[in-house]
Design a protein around this motif. Structure first.
Motif, mmCIF file in Angstrom:
data_model
loop_
_atom_site.group_PDB
_atom_site.id
_atom_site.type_symbol
_atom_site.label_atom_id
_atom_site.label_comp_id
_atom_site.label_asym_id
_atom_site.label_seq_id
_atom_site.Cartn_x
_atom_site.Cartn_y
_atom_site.Cartn_z
ATOM 1 N N ASP A 67 -19.691 22.996 -16.319
ATOM 2 C CA ASP A 67 -20.584 24.144 -16.345
ATOM 3 C C ASP A 67 -21.935 23.667 -16.889
ATOM 4 O OD1 ASP A 67 -21.475 26.786 -16.199
ATOM 5 O OD2 ASP A 67 -20.828 27.225 -18.245
ATOM 6 N N LEU A 68 -22.998 24.393 -16.615
ATOM 7 C CA LEU A 68 -24.324 23.920 -17.038
ATOM 8 C C LEU A 68 -24.860 24.607 -18.285
ATOM 9 C CD1 LEU A 68 -26.149 23.432 -13.613
ATOM 10 C CD2 LEU A 68 -24.814 21.787 -14.966
ATOM 11 N N GLY A 69 -24.525 25.867 -18.494
ATOM 12 C CA GLY A 69 -25.043 26.583 -19.656
ATOM 13 C C GLY A 69 -24.051 26.531 -20.803
ATOM 14 N N LEU A 70 -24.119 25.502 -21.625
ATOM 15 C CA LEU A 70 -23.194 25.325 -22.744
ATOM 16 C C LEU A 70 -23.872 25.689 -24.059
ATOM 17 C CD1 LEU A 70 -20.342 24.358 -21.976
ATOM 18 C CD2 LEU A 70 -22.035 23.474 -20.388
ATOM 19 N N PRO A 71 -23.106 26.054 -25.090
ATOM 20 C CA PRO A 71 -23.697 26.508 -26.352
ATOM 21 C C PRO A 71 -24.581 25.472 -27.037
ATOM 22 C CG PRO A 71 -21.361 27.041 -26.264
ATOM 23 C CD PRO A 71 -21.642 26.151 -25.107
ATOM 24 N N ASP A 72 -24.285 24.191 -26.838
ATOM 25 C CA ASP A 72 -25.027 23.160 -27.557
ATOM 26 C C ASP A 72 -25.941 22.339 -26.652
ATOM 27 O OD1 ASP A 72 -22.780 22.150 -26.309
ATOM 28 O OD2 ASP A 72 -22.376 20.630 -27.824
ATOM 29 N N GLY A 73 -26.290 22.878 -25.496
ATOM 30 C CA GLY A 73 -27.252 22.171 -24.663
ATOM 31 C C GLY A 73 -27.089 22.459 -23.183
ATOM 32 N N ASP A 74 -27.987 21.862 -22.404
ATOM 33 C CA ASP A 74 -27.952 22.037 -20.950
ATOM 34 C C ASP A 74 -27.096 20.959 -20.315
ATOM 35 O OD1 ASP A 74 -29.257 23.337 -18.445
ATOM 36 O OD2 ASP A 74 -29.505 21.173 -18.153
ATOM 37 N N GLY A 75 -26.196 21.364 -19.425
ATOM 38 C CA GLY A 75 -25.282 20.422 -18.809
ATOM 39 C C GLY A 75 -25.960 19.331 -18.013
ATOM 40 N N LEU A 76 -27.072 19.638 -17.364
ATOM 41 C CA LEU A 76 -27.758 18.622 -16.555
ATOM 42 C C LEU A 76 -28.350 17.528 -17.434
ATOM 43 C CD1 LEU A 76 -29.599 20.551 -13.705
ATOM 44 C CD2 LEU A 76 -27.375 19.416 -13.676
ATOM 45 N N GLU A 77 -28.983 17.920 -18.538
ATOM 46 C CA GLU A 77 -29.537 16.918 -19.445
ATOM 47 C C GLU A 77 -28.435 16.047 -20.032
ATOM 48 O OE1 GLU A 77 -31.875 18.906 -22.353
ATOM 49 O OE2 GLU A 77 -33.297 19.740 -20.897
ATOM 50 N N TRP A 78 -27.314 16.682 -20.387
ATOM 51 C CA TRP A 78 -26.180 15.944 -20.932
ATOM 52 C C TRP A 78 -25.637 14.959 -19.903
ATOM 53 C CZ3 TRP A 78 -21.028 15.912 -19.287
ATOM 54 C CH2 TRP A 78 -20.112 15.330 -20.176
#
Length: 240
Positions: A66-77
């Motif tokens: 998923d892309l909208g995670l509580p501790d950051g953006d999935g794409l950047e990760w």
């Protein structure tokens, strides 16, 4: 979201370990339960930090992100993880349905892209397709002394003689070999070997370690697997 289950003949590949990175607990559980019924072995992570820990533990062969995670953006990760490790195939699953979103996801390192809401049938089919791609399971042979582990075939040999191990013993061995020479904490092993819903007893890890140690000793690879009391376990060559 429709949750039909394909016929068992479509269950491919059996026991392939999937990490579902999703902060919606209900969706994560529904996805994991459905995929588990189809022969996959699923773990869930609600944060990117937990996902990184799961990948560090090894044995993950497919990722649902998923892309909208509580501790950051999935794409950047994903970009960062691609830069620091060899990643398993990644299926991005998100409500971002614009063309530019799909392009950004694939450019960031996603191997496929699925828009929410989705059917379990399609999720499973896309994971099977990713698993069939050439190179999805990179053949890597790891060695500690006479012990060899082929991460592609998941075959174990001692002095070129094959030995039989159960799935959990094999998962444990892969984890220890990927971190050979360093102590792997018991909690990390438990997280890698058992999904959240597995009914693991308090001594489950010790039991798997004991069985694997006996197999190695019987095959002539004694003094490789060591217990660090109160901490965890380490696989290392014997000191001469």
């Amino acid at each position: 979201m429709p949750w039909s289950t394909p016929a068992p003949s479509f269950c491919y590949p059996a026991n392939m370990r999937v990490l579902i990175i999703e902060d919606n607990a209900r969706l994560a559980r529904l996805s994991a339960d459905g995929l588990n019924r189809l022969g996959f072995a699923c773990d869930c992570a609600a944060t990117l930090a937990d996902a990184a820990d799961a990948l560090d533990a090894g044995a993950i062969e497919l990722v649902v992100l998923d892309l909208g995670l509580p501790d950051g953006d999935g794409l950047e990760w994903l970009r960062a993880e691609r830069g620091r490790r060899v990643m398993p195939p990644v299926l991005i699953v998100t409500a971002r349905d614009g063309l530019e979103d799909r392009v950004a996801g694939l450019d960031a390192g996603g191997d496929d892209y699925l828009v929410k809401p989705f059917a379990l049938d399609e999720l499973a089919a896309r994971l099977r397709a990713l698993a069939r791609r050439p190179g999805a399971r990179s053949p890597v042979v790891m060695a500690v002394g006479p012990l060899r582990f082929d991460s592609s075939s998941r075959g174990v040999t001692v002095a070129n003689r094959p030995i039989e191990t159960t799935r959990r013993e094999t998962d444990l061995l892969e984890l220890l070999m990927r971190r050979a020479g360093t102590v792997v904490r018991k909690g990390v092993i438990e997280d890698a070997l058992y999904s959240f819903d597995d009914a693991a007893s308090s001594n489950a890890v010790e039991a798997v370690v004991s069985r694997l140690r006996r197999r190695l000793e019987a095959a002539g690879a004694a003094d490789l697997l060591h217990t660090v009391r109160g901490v965890g376990y380490i696989l290392r060559e014997p000191v001469v």
